[in-house]
Write an enzyme that holds these catalytic residues in place. Structure first.
Site, PDB file in Angstrom:
ATOM      1  N   SER A 191     -75.140  40.596  -4.759  1.00 47.19           N
ATOM      2  CA  SER A 191     -76.204  40.962  -5.701  1.00 47.19           C
ATOM      3  C   SER A 191     -76.689  39.724  -6.434  1.00 47.19           C
ATOM      4  O   SER A 191     -75.891  38.967  -6.993  1.00 47.19           O
ATOM      5  CB  SER A 191     -75.683  41.980  -6.722  1.00 47.19           C
ATOM      6  N   HIS A 230     -78.862  43.368 -11.644  1.00 42.95           N
ATOM      7  CA  HIS A 230     -78.427  44.650 -12.200  1.00 42.95           C
ATOM      8  C   HIS A 230     -77.287  44.370 -13.180  1.00 42.95           C
ATOM      9  O   HIS A 230     -76.743  43.274 -13.222  1.00 42.95           O
ATOM     10  CB  HIS A 230     -77.986  45.636 -11.111  1.00 42.95           C
ATOM     11  N   ASP A 253     -80.975  39.628  10.424  1.00 48.20           N
ATOM     12  CA  ASP A 253     -80.251  38.473  10.966  1.00 48.20           C
ATOM     13  C   ASP A 253     -78.936  38.934  11.596  1.00 48.20           C
ATOM     14  O   ASP A 253     -78.036  39.412  10.906  1.00 48.20           O
ATOM     15  CB  ASP A 253     -79.981  37.462   9.854  1.00 48.20           C
TER      16      ASP A 253
END
Length: 381
Positions: free
Chosen positions: A338, A203, A323
């Site tokens: 990210s 992004h 997890d």
């Protein structure tokens, strides 16, 4: 005479066949060649192999029904580690407006003239500007005369004119605008090619005030030292905490909706992995590779809960962190993660792009193929 003509015809046909065979050989078995490329004005080189991948990749629509046998096997170096990003705006970004305290009272000079938050000032009185200081100096030297501001707004170039005002408290001319010319932060590398071209974040890096993608003139990468992290919780995203090293490690060429792209000038070819195409992705178990503690790249289990083949943005996948080790540490996905690569069945299929604010264990991901296509697109420019 007829026999002579027949003989000459046979010889001619034979020679033509040999020539065509030789042309076929040189086309099919040509050696790798170097090709000059330019990415956002920066020249470089890449290798073109017999498949001529960059020129011949014709991707079908991502409808989940494409024939995988027609797609080449592309291998890249797995990321998952943090990278420092320094971005320099192409112009200066208006992040706020304010009133100027003149002897006649408060004056909203820029706001009244139509300057808006998010505008990018490209020139002042015809002079190109790229830094806060350049703009400030021109305004302070204006002596209250009318000035013309060349502005980029939503992709459209416009011109606004207004007079500067003399601030009684600061003793200088002002325009009543707050501006920013650069930004820096931490992201995660998704993958890079053996030539060093990288994809990261998935992004855009946005201005903290305007929330808009920063249009860049240039940028650079650095190494990062992670010192801590803030745990995410419902309604508040956590974040990686660290500092950027001074030494430059690469160039940044692009900042947009599909991530931050560029080329490393310092890198080691390692952890080779094949790109997995959207048609191969299945709902169910997968992994992300990310670094939340300095120098420690770890694999964590996730579940892909939804796949959107028709989405044209960076929200192709919905993922869920399963997890317990990662959930116990960070609460799930936090800012700075990210770009963390998503791997399924031994192939890199995507990257983490967003976290759900109401549930840090969930978020979105982008297809790895989309990021690969962006690298090819930048190489063609």
């Amino acid at each position: 005479m007829n026999k002579r003509k027949i003989l000459m015809s046979v010889i001619s046909i034979t020679l033509s066949g040999v020539l065509m065979f030789l042309v076929f050989l040189t086309t099919t078995f040509r050696k790798p060649a170097q090709a000059n490329v330019k990415i956002n004005g920066v020249k470089g080189r890449i290798y073109q192999f017999s498949e001529n991948i960059i020129e011949k990749l014709n991707y079908p629509d991502n409808d989940g029904n494409s024939d995988l046998s027609e797609k080449p096997k592309v291998k890249v170096c797995l990321g998952g580690y943090p990278v420092g990003l320094k971005l320099y705006a192409d112009g200066v970004v208006v992040v706020d407006t304010e009133s100027v305290d003149t002897k006649n009272g408060l004056v909203d000079t820029a706001k009244t003239a139509g300057i808006k938050v998010g505008d990018i000032i490209k020139n002042v009185d015809g002079v190109k500007v790229t830094t806060n200081k350049e703009v400030s100096d021109l305004i302070e030297q204006s002596n209250g005369k009318e000035m013309k501001f060349g502005v980029l707004r939503n992709g459209e170039n416009i011109e606004l004119s207004f007079k500067t005002a003399f601030s009684e408290s600061e003793g200088k001319y002002k325009a009543g605008i707050w501006i920013r010319d650069s930004s820096a932060g931490i992201g995660t590398v998704t993958f890079f090619t053996k030539e060093g071209y990288f994809a990261s974040l998935g992004h855009a890096v946005c201005d903290i005030d305007t929330k808009q993608a920063i249009p860049i003139s240039q940028g650079e990468t650095t190494d990062v030292t992670i010192v801590n992290f803030v745990r995410g919780k419902s309604g508040c995203a956590g974040e990686l905490c660290g500092y950027l090293e001074n030494e430059k490690t690469g160039e940044i060429y692009y900042n947009g909706d599909l991530g931050v792209y560029g080329r490393f000038n310092k890198f080691n070819v390692h952890s080779i992995i094949e790109i997995g195409y959207p048609e191969e992705i299945k709902e169910g178990e997968a992994s992300i590779f990310t670094t939340i503690e300095n120098g420690s790249l770890q694999e964590y289990k996730i579940k892909i809960t939804s796949i959107d083949h028709k989405s044209q943005d960076n929200k192709n996948l919905v993922i869920k962190i399963t997890d317990e080790a990662l959930i116990n540490k960070t609460g799930g996905i936090i800012q700075g993660m990210s770009g963390s690569p998503i791997v399924q069945n031994g192939k890199i299929i995507g990257a983490v792009t967003h976290v759900f604010l109401n549930d840090a264990t969930g978020g979105y991901g982008i297809f790895a193929e989309t990021m690969l296509e962006k690298i090819y697109e930048l190489n063609r420019e």
